[in-house]
Design an enzyme around this catalytic site. Structure first.
Site, PDB file in Angstrom:
ATOM      1  N   GLY A 171       0.832  -1.212   0.000  1.00  0.00           N
ATOM      2  CA  GLY A 171       0.000   0.000   0.000  1.00  0.00           C
ATOM      3  C   GLY A 171       0.856   1.247   0.000  1.00  0.00           C
ATOM      4  N   ALA A 172       1.974   1.197  -0.740  1.00  0.00           N
ATOM      5  CA  ALA A 172       2.957   2.289  -0.658  1.00  0.00           C
ATOM      6  C   ALA A 172       2.776   3.317  -1.770  1.00  0.00           C
ATOM      7  CB  ALA A 172       4.372   1.723  -0.692  1.00  0.00           C
TER       8      ALA A 172
ATOM      9  N   ASN B 280       1.694  -2.233   5.328  1.00  0.00           N
ATOM     10  CA  ASN B 280       1.134  -0.890   5.542  1.00  0.00           C
ATOM     11  C   ASN B 280      -0.269  -0.745   4.960  1.00  0.00           C
ATOM     12  OD1 ASN B 280       1.328   2.280   5.714  1.00  0.00           O
ATOM     13  ND2 ASN B 280       0.893   1.785   3.564  1.00  0.00           N
TER      14      ASN B 280
ATOM     15  N   TYR C  24     -12.707  -2.468  12.210  1.00  0.00           N
ATOM     16  CA  TYR C  24     -11.322  -2.038  11.914  1.00  0.00           C
ATOM     17  C   TYR C  24     -10.460  -2.207  13.170  1.00  0.00           C
ATOM     18  CZ  TYR C  24      -7.580   1.432  10.912  1.00  0.00           C
ATOM     19  OH  TYR C  24      -6.380   2.087  10.725  1.00  0.00           O
TER      20      TYR C  24
ATOM     21  N   LYS D  48      -7.145  -4.613  13.419  1.00  0.00           N
ATOM     22  CA  LYS D  48      -5.799  -4.133  13.766  1.00  0.00           C
ATOM     23  C   LYS D  48      -5.285  -4.836  15.024  1.00  0.00           C
ATOM     24  CE  LYS D  48      -4.768  -0.836  10.689  1.00  0.00           C
ATOM     25  NZ  LYS D  48      -3.801  -1.161   9.598  1.00  0.00           N
TER      26      LYS D  48
HETATM   27  N1  LIG Z   1      -3.860   7.920   8.228  1.00  0.00           N
HETATM   28  C1  LIG Z   1      -4.258   7.702   9.471  1.00  0.00           C
HETATM   29  O1  LIG Z   1      -4.753   8.593  10.173  1.00  0.00           O
HETATM   30  C2  LIG Z   1      -4.117   6.321  10.070  1.00  0.00           C
HETATM   31  C3  LIG Z   1      -4.399   6.159  11.438  1.00  0.00           C
HETATM   32  C4  LIG Z   1      -4.221   4.902  12.004  1.00  0.00           C
HETATM   33  C5  LIG Z   1      -3.749   3.856  11.228  1.00  0.00           C
HETATM   34  N2  LIG Z   1      -3.507   4.042   9.902  1.00  0.00           N
HETATM   35  C6  LIG Z   1      -2.998   2.904   9.124  1.00  0.00           C
HETATM   36  O2  LIG Z   1      -1.807   3.298   8.485  1.00  0.00           O
HETATM   37  C7  LIG Z   1      -1.694   2.653   7.223  1.00  0.00           C
HETATM   38  C8  LIG Z   1      -1.501   3.672   6.128  1.00  0.00           C
HETATM   39  O3  LIG Z   1      -2.581   4.565   6.144  1.00  0.00           O
HETATM   40  P1  LIG Z   1      -2.758   5.727   5.058  1.00  0.00           P
HETATM   41  O4  LIG Z   1      -3.760   6.651   5.609  1.00  0.00           O
HETATM   42  O5  LIG Z   1      -1.431   6.194   4.613  1.00  0.00           O
HETATM   43  O6  LIG Z   1      -3.408   4.884   3.857  1.00  0.00           O
HETATM   44  P2  LIG Z   1      -4.105   5.374   2.505  1.00  0.00           P
HETATM   45  O7  LIG Z   1      -5.497   4.848   2.517  1.00  0.00           O
HETATM   46  O8  LIG Z   1      -3.897   6.839   2.253  1.00  0.00           O
HETATM   47  O9  LIG Z   1      -3.250   4.579   1.414  1.00  0.00           O
HETATM   48  C9  LIG Z   1      -3.242   3.189   1.423  1.00  0.00           C
HETATM   49  C10 LIG Z   1      -2.732   2.657   0.104  1.00  0.00           C
HETATM   50  O10 LIG Z   1      -2.907   1.236   0.199  1.00  0.00           O
HETATM   51  C11 LIG Z   1      -3.457   0.758  -0.997  1.00  0.00           C
HETATM   52  N3  LIG Z   1      -4.240  -0.446  -0.738  1.00  0.00           N
HETATM   53  C12 LIG Z   1      -5.453  -0.519  -0.155  1.00  0.00           C
HETATM   54  N4  LIG Z   1      -5.879  -1.787  -0.138  1.00  0.00           N
HETATM   55  C13 LIG Z   1      -4.901  -2.528  -0.709  1.00  0.00           C
HETATM   56  C14 LIG Z   1      -4.774  -3.907  -0.988  1.00  0.00           C
HETATM   57  N5  LIG Z   1      -5.743  -4.780  -0.693  1.00  0.00           N
HETATM   58  N6  LIG Z   1      -3.636  -4.347  -1.565  1.00  0.00           N
HETATM   59  C15 LIG Z   1      -2.645  -3.469  -1.893  1.00  0.00           C
HETATM   60  N7  LIG Z   1      -2.734  -2.141  -1.665  1.00  0.00           N
HETATM   61  C16 LIG Z   1      -3.848  -1.680  -1.087  1.00  0.00           C
HETATM   62  C17 LIG Z   1      -4.331   1.897  -1.515  1.00  0.00           C
HETATM   63  O11 LIG Z   1      -4.511   1.784  -2.926  1.00  0.00           O
HETATM   64  C18 LIG Z   1      -3.531   3.133  -1.103  1.00  0.00           C
HETATM   65  O12 LIG Z   1      -2.666   3.584  -2.134  1.00  0.00           O
HETATM   66  C19 LIG Z   1      -2.950   1.782   7.107  1.00  0.00           C
HETATM   67  O13 LIG Z   1      -2.663   0.482   7.561  1.00  0.00           O
HETATM   68  C20 LIG Z   1      -3.928   2.454   8.030  1.00  0.00           C
HETATM   69  O14 LIG Z   1      -4.922   1.553   8.482  1.00  0.00           O
HETATM   70  C21 LIG Z   1      -3.676   5.249   9.312  1.00  0.00           C
END
Ligand SMILES: NC(=O)c1ccc[n+]([C@@H]2O[C@H](COP(=O)([O-])OP(=O)(O)OC[C@H]3O[C@@H](n4cnc5c(N)ncnc54)[C@H](O)[C@@H]3O)[C@@H](O)[C@H]2O)c1
Length: 263
Positions: A15-16, A92, A165, A169
């Site tokens: 998911g990078a 990620n 969710y 996690k």
């Molecule tokens: N942003 C926040 O506030 C927050 C808070 C707590 C936890 N998180 C966790 O941090 C991580 C990153 O969050 P973010 O906000 O940067 O994510 P985001 O949603 O902005 O980006 C995630 C990326 O992962 C890709 N993706 C989604 N499902 C996928 C799959 N099945 N296979 C491959 N790629 C996939 C998407 O296309 C996207 O490009 C996640 O695990 C999220 O749950 C984020």
């Protein structure tokens, strides 16, 4: 001496293609790792791989859906072929997965269905199990490895409104602790980084749309009074990926501006 040096290592970051994963991929590459930038969307993965190449690093964009074990195995095989065996896996990909619901009026959890739950559990729990399972044989063969999973403070503390969710996690963190015990004998570490609200393309619009009073109240829960930046997370992940963290395993480390404290 650079204790974070990752020269000669190969990393896969899922998911990078944007947000936290992108920052992790860029930072690992800046420390010398060759990086496989995974995303569900090929163009996102390619764009970040390109950014790394422009900065002088080595990267490939690899499309795979982490919820599909066969696709994940094929990704690991391709990375081994093109970059060498995987040393570092960063799970990620998360949030609501690649196809989030567009339902603007979410229902209470007791009115949702297994189909709704699958979107959350597929990526946040099964995605992690798939990727760790597929990477482990490569790491055992090398007798070393770093498994790192991005979870959420929702998984540590529980968050109302995103119950499934939170459970996904927490499940991922429990899985990583057990994996740490199983794989320690191969010199493979397994840790989680638990993050709180971080400015990424998925989350930023909602944070910015908050009325000022609500934003102020929300930020009062953060000891460092700002929302997270993707680079905040990338720093800790790089530390865990490096030789500096060879004796750190089975842990969930909060990187959250003091939203909650670990004991
Ligand atoms: N942003 C926040 O506030 C927050 C808070 C707590 C936890 N998180 C966790 O941090 C991580 C990153 O969050 P973010 O906000 O940067 O994510 P985001 O949603 O902005 O980006 C995630 C990326 O992962 C890709 N993706 C989604 N499902 C996928 C799959 N099945 N296979 C491959 N790629 C996939 C998407 O296309 C996207 O490009 C996640 O695990 C999220 O749950 C984020």
């Amino acid at each position: 001496m650079n204790i974070l040096d990752l020269s000669g290592k190969v990393a896969i970051v899922t998911g990078a293609g944007q947000g936290v994963g992108r920052a992790i991929a860029l930072t690992l590459a800046a420390q010398g790792a060759k990086v496989a930038v995974n995303d569900y969307f090929q163009d996102r993965a390619d764009n970040v791989a390109n950014e790394i190449a422009v900065a002088g690093g080595t990267a490939i964009g690899v499309q795979a859906d982490v919820t599909d074990l066969d696709g994940v195995k094929a990704m690991m095989a391709r990375v081994a072929d093109e970059l060498g065996s995987t040393d570092i896996l960063v799970n990620n990909a998360g949030n609501e997965g690649a196809n989030p619901s567009e339902n603007s009026a979410p229902k209470p959890f007791w009115e949702t269905t297994p189909q709704d739950w699958q979107r959350w559990l597929g990526v946040n729990l099964y995605g992690v199990i798939n990727c760790v399972s597929a990477a482990t044989p490569y790491m055992i063969q090398r007798q070393s490895g770093r498994l790192i999973t991005i979870i959420s403070d929702a998984g540590r503390m529980g968050e109302s409104g995103i119950e499934v969710y939170s459970g996904g996690k927490a499940g991922a963190a429990g899985f990583m602790r057990a994996v740490a015990r199983t794989l320690g004998r191969y010199n493979i570490t397994a840790n989680c980084v638990a993050i709180a609200a971080t400015m990424t393309p998925t989350v930023q619009p909602a944070l910015e749309a908050m009325p000022p009073e609500r934003r102020k109240k929300t930020l009062e829960r953060y000891v460092i009074r700002r929302f997270g930046r993707p680079e905040d997370i990338a720093g800790m992940v790089t530390m865990l990926a490096s030789d500096a963290s060879g004796w750190t395993t089975g842990q969930t480390i909060p990187v959250n501006g003091g939203f909650s404290f670990a004991m």
